[in-house]
Structures are given as structure tokens and as C-alpha cells.
Write a protein that holds these residues in place. Structure first.
Motif, short mmCIF file in Angstrom:
data_model
loop_
_atom_site.label_atom_id
_atom_site.label_comp_id
_atom_site.label_asym_id
_atom_site.label_seq_id
_atom_site.Cartn_x
_atom_site.Cartn_y
_atom_site.Cartn_z
N VAL A 10 0.83 -1.20 0.00
CA VAL A 10 0.00 0.00 0.00
C VAL A 10 0.87 1.26 0.00
O VAL A 10 0.52 2.27 -0.61
N LEU A 11 2.02 1.19 0.66
CA LEU A 11 2.96 2.32 0.63
C LEU A 11 3.68 2.39 -0.72
O LEU A 11 3.97 3.47 -1.23
N LEU A 12 3.97 1.22 -1.27
CA LEU A 12 4.73 1.16 -2.52
C LEU A 12 3.95 1.74 -3.70
O LEU A 12 4.53 2.37 -4.59
N ILE A 13 2.65 1.53 -3.72
CA ILE A 13 1.83 1.98 -4.85
C ILE A 13 1.87 3.50 -5.01
O ILE A 13 2.17 4.00 -6.11
N PRO A 14 1.60 4.29 -3.97
CA PRO A 14 1.71 5.75 -4.16
C PRO A 14 3.14 6.20 -4.44
O PRO A 14 3.37 7.16 -5.17
N TYR A 15 4.11 5.48 -3.87
CA TYR A 15 5.51 5.81 -4.13
C TYR A 15 5.83 5.65 -5.61
O TYR A 15 6.58 6.44 -6.20
N ALA A 16 5.25 4.62 -6.21
CA ALA A 16 5.52 4.32 -7.62
C ALA A 16 4.69 5.15 -8.58
O ALA A 16 5.12 5.42 -9.71
N THR A 17 3.51 5.55 -8.17
CA THR A 17 2.57 6.17 -9.11
C THR A 17 2.34 7.66 -8.91
O THR A 17 1.78 8.32 -9.80
N ASN A 18 2.75 8.18 -7.78
CA ASN A 18 2.48 9.60 -7.50
C ASN A 18 3.75 10.26 -6.96
O ASN A 18 4.12 10.07 -5.81
N SER A 19 4.42 11.02 -7.81
CA SER A 19 5.70 11.63 -7.43
C SER A 19 5.56 12.58 -6.24
O SER A 19 6.51 12.80 -5.49
N ASN A 20 4.37 13.14 -6.06
CA ASN A 20 4.15 14.06 -4.95
C ASN A 20 4.13 13.35 -3.59
O ASN A 20 4.24 14.00 -2.55
N CYS A 21 3.99 12.04 -3.63
CA CYS A 21 3.89 11.27 -2.38
C CYS A 21 5.21 10.62 -1.97
O CYS A 21 5.30 10.03 -0.89
N LYS A 22 6.22 10.70 -2.83
CA LYS A 22 7.46 9.95 -2.58
C LYS A 22 8.12 10.30 -1.25
O LYS A 22 8.46 9.41 -0.46
N LYS A 23 8.32 11.57 -0.99
CA LYS A 23 8.98 11.99 0.24
C LYS A 23 8.18 11.57 1.47
O LYS A 23 8.74 11.16 2.49
#
Length: 243
Positions: free
Chosen positions: A38-51
Motif C-alpha cells: 500500500v505504501l509502494l503503490i503511491p511511491y511508484a505512481t504519484n511523485s508528490n507522495c514519494k517523500k
């Protein structure tokens, strides 16, 4: 997972909600295997969520809520899904490996090793390339951790690592930036690759010869090189074609 992926991709508030939901879990027992995904998906798909994801994961690792055991379970249960996100996993592993917190960079090293063990040859190659980059970074802690990871992989997956020795050659151009302990670790890795199976001996032989040539102007490096090589010969573990 596809529903989560679609929601995260198209709706920023959904992405933040999922991250906050994971962040609110306070104990190891409460975490599920899918939480890392669940953490990996936004990390991979939404650059605004990486940090934000990196921050949450680091905090979870430091607090002991997300552990190597959980990581092992994830890779065993969801290998194919994780492989789809390999690029992001590698990026995350590299970020964690650069941390100054031992528990965090050790988690990053576990992420590297699990990815190498469970994924295909292309992914293994990219993992080795990334580790070589860390070794050549010039940052002592980062270099040490990357060499330790590479050493562990050589010990447990010699044949697989030997297929990618062409990339490991690059480290030899940076011997001047390594301290004595790091040089010893490097030559332990290079000499261990001399035990590689049929088919890899030509490349490994070239690598060992290149290592010898590169350390000719450094008495310390030369001593470490021949010390490790002598140990292999004495144990008769060096591939006959290399000898």
C-alpha cells in the motif's frame, strides 16, 4: 490492489489517506503484509507522495513496526506483484541505504537482497549496478553497506552475481577512494567470484587480472588482493579454469 492503484493514481486525497492509515498503525502485530504494498503503490505512481512515503517507512522501520521478517513475508507472498514495481523498490532501497540510521540502511540492504534473490536476471543486473554506484559514491557508510550487501549476495548466489561481473569492474577505478577495510572487502568479493561455475570463468579471470593490475601501485591493495587469492587457492575452491 488494482483498485487502490487506480484510486491513488487519480486522486491525491486518496493517496494521502492510505499513507496516513498506514502511519496510524502503532505496533508490529497490527501491520499486515499488504501494508508495504500500500505504501509502494503511491511511491511508484504519484511523485508528490514519494517523500511522504519515505518518511513514513523510515519511521516505521526505526520504531520496529516494519521489519525484515515482514519484508520476507511480502516477497514470498507477492513476488509477481512486487516485480511489477521493481524500479520503485530499487529506488526506495537506494534511498534507505543512504540513511545515517543503522536500522534504516540495514532495512535498505535487506530490500536489495530480497529483490536480487526473488526477481529475474534483469532485476539482478540493475541491483548490482545500483550497488556499484553506492560503492563508488565516496560516502564511507554507504560504501561499507553496499559492499556488505554485495558480499552477502556473492556468498549465497555466486553464480548469479558472476553473470554481472562486467559491472563490478567499475569499482576498480575507484580504489583510491576506498579505505583498507573496504579494499579488503572488495577483493574478498572478487576472489570469491573465482569460485563461479562453468560459463562465467572467462569474465571472472579477466576481472581478477584487472584487479591485480589496478592495485600494482598500491602495496596495501596488492597485499590484500594476493592474501585473498591465496586463501582461495589454499582451500582449493578456485575454479580450475581460473587457476
Amino acid at each position: 490492489m488494482e483498485v487502490i492503484k487506480s484510486a491513488v493514481w487519480f486522486q491525491k486525497h486518496t493517496c494521502e489517506a492510505w499513507i496516513k492509515a498506514i502511519e496510524s498503525v502503532e505496533t508490529f502485530e497490527e501491520h499486515k503484509v499488504t501494508d508495504f504494498l500500500v505504501l509502494l503503490i503511491p511511491y511508484a505512481t504519484n511523485s508528490n507522495c514519494k517523500k511522504q512515503v519515505e518518511c513514513v517507512l523510515k519511521n516505521k522501520v526505526r520504531s520496529g513496526c516494519i521489519t525484515n521478517q515482514l519484508l520476507q513475508n511480502i516477497f514470498r507472498s507477492h513476488t509477481q506483484v512486487l516485480m511489477f514495481y521493481f524500479t520503485s523498490i530499487l529506488s526506495l532501497a537506494q534511498t534507505l541505504l543512504r540513511s545515517v540510521k543503522p536500522v534504516v540502511f540495514l532495512f535498505g540492504s535487506h530490500l536489495f537482497k530480497h529483490a536480487f534473490r526473488m526477481f529475474d536476471r534483469y532485476c539482478q543486473q540493475e541491483a548490482i549496478v545500483a550497488l556499484v554506484t553506492h560503492v563508488c559514491s565516496g560516502h564511507a557508510d554507504e560504501v561499507d553497506t553496499a559492499l556488505d550487501v554485495m558480499g552477502d549476495l556473492v556468498s549465497s548466489h555466486t553464480a548469479a552475481v558472476a553473470l554481472h561481473v562486467v559491472f563490478i569492474k567499475g569499482i576498480l577505478d575507484h580504489l583510491d577512494n576506498l579505505n583498507c577495510q573496504q579494499i579488503r572487502k572488495l577483493f574478498q568479493i572478487l576472489c570469491a567470484l573465482g569460485v563461479s561455475p562453468e560459463g562465467a570463468h572467462i569474465e571472472v579471470t579477466s576481472l581478477l587480472e584487472l584487479a591485480r593490475t589496478c592495485c600494482e601501485h598500491s602495496p596495501v591493495a596488492t597485499a590484500f588482493y594476493f592474501d585473498e587469492l591465496a586463501d582461495l587457492v589454499q582451500m582449493k575452491s578456485l575454479d580450475a579454469k581460473v587457476m
